[in-house]
Design a protein around this motif. Structure first.
Motif, PDB file in Angstrom:
ATOM      1  N   GLN A  67      -5.065  -2.931  -5.080  1.00  0.00           N
ATOM      2  CA  GLN A  67      -6.051  -2.427  -4.128  1.00  0.00           C
ATOM      3  C   GLN A  67      -7.069  -3.507  -3.764  1.00  0.00           C
ATOM      4  O   GLN A  67      -7.421  -3.671  -2.590  1.00  0.00           O
TER       5      GLN A  67
ATOM      6  N   ASP B 270      -5.514  -1.021  -9.550  1.00  0.00           N
ATOM      7  CA  ASP B 270      -6.773  -1.584  -9.059  1.00  0.00           C
ATOM      8  C   ASP B 270      -6.611  -3.023  -8.555  1.00  0.00           C
ATOM      9  O   ASP B 270      -7.260  -3.414  -7.587  1.00  0.00           O
TER      10      ASP B 270
ATOM     11  N   SER C  96       0.813  -1.223   0.000  1.00  0.00           N
ATOM     12  CA  SER C  96       0.000   0.000   0.000  1.00  0.00           C
ATOM     13  C   SER C  96       0.845   1.271   0.000  1.00  0.00           C
ATOM     14  O   SER C  96       0.342   2.337  -0.344  1.00  0.00           O
TER      15      SER C  96
ATOM     16  N   TYR D 116       0.524   2.206  -6.036  1.00  0.00           N
ATOM     17  CA  TYR D 116      -0.658   1.641  -5.388  1.00  0.00           C
ATOM     18  C   TYR D 116      -1.941   2.402  -5.733  1.00  0.00           C
ATOM     19  O   TYR D 116      -2.994   1.803  -5.961  1.00  0.00           O
TER      20      TYR D 116
ATOM     21  N   PRO E  70      -7.963   5.079  -1.736  1.00  0.00           N
ATOM     22  CA  PRO E  70      -7.526   3.728  -1.363  1.00  0.00           C
ATOM     23  C   PRO E  70      -7.020   3.624   0.073  1.00  0.00           C
ATOM     24  O   PRO E  70      -7.308   2.642   0.766  1.00  0.00           O
TER      25      PRO E  70
ATOM     26  N   GLU F  29      -7.640  -5.157  -0.065  1.00  0.00           N
ATOM     27  CA  GLU F  29      -8.946  -5.114   0.604  1.00  0.00           C
ATOM     28  C   GLU F  29      -9.399  -6.501   1.047  1.00  0.00           C
ATOM     29  O   GLU F  29      -9.884  -6.686   2.169  1.00  0.00           O
TER      30      GLU F  29
END
Length: 191
Positions: free
Chosen positions: A55, A52, A43, A48, A105, A59
């Motif tokens: 990310q 996508d 991150s 970052y 993000p 998550e």
């Protein structure tokens, strides 16, 4: 690190990230701090914000990790790594820009781990690490994060007021500046 976690994080393998939920919590409990450290590295990488895939992997992994921490009751064991990742979000933009109202993000990461950390407001060892970071989030301009922090900090004030005492000025400034806390928060922190 557990093999699947190592593959998902090492290769940013989104296709296998969902498989992490097939693992039993106790299978991965030993590697959670290491996984959190690797997520922090991902991150904080320069690309970052525009990646996508990374990310999405982050998550999913955070959701799996926070679930395992809750289910195994291992917050104290992993609090240093969890708070470290949480704090690293403060080094990045947390406020949506322009017409975009979607969280950035890093605001998503912060939001995802806030409850895992601050739901443990009655655990002094966790709060000693978390409260100074939570107070800094109050001052970063993300209204939703500020609201969530203020709610949890209110609970922490009830459970362990002395942990918040040294942060009263910063909290009060945040309250007056952002008006994100209810009026009873001021009464709690000043008494």
């Amino acid at each position: 690190m557990q093999q699947l976690f190592s593959q998902v994080l090492g290769q940013r393998d989104l296709s296998r990230a969902g498989d992490l939920f097939s693992l039993h919590d106790t299978e991965i409990e030993d590697c959670l701090s290491q996984a959190l450290d690797q997520i922090k590295t991902i991150s904080c990488s320069p690309d970052y914000l525009t990646n996508d895939n990374d990310q999405a992997v982050v998550e999913i992994c955070i959701t799996r990790i926070t679930t395992a921490i809750r289910e195994t009751g291992s917050i104290e064991r992993h609090s240093t790594a969890l708070v470290g990742l949480w704090e690293s979000c403060l080094e990045h933009n947390l406020t949506p820009q322009g017409e975009n109202t979607e969280d950035t993000p890093h605001a998503k990461i912060a939001s995802d781990i806030t409850s895992c950390i601050l739901q443990n407001y009655s655990c002094p060892s966790v709060m000693v690490l978390a409260v100074p970071v939570a107070v800094r989030f109050l001052q970063r301009g993300n209204k939703e994060l500020s609201r969530n922090m203020s709610s949890y900090l209110s609970l922490a004030a009830i459970a362990k007021a002395d942990l918040l005492a040294e942060h009263t000025e910063a909290i009060t400034v945040s309250v007056l500046g952002a008006r994100v806390l209810r009026s009873n928060w001021i009464e709690l922190t000043l008494t």
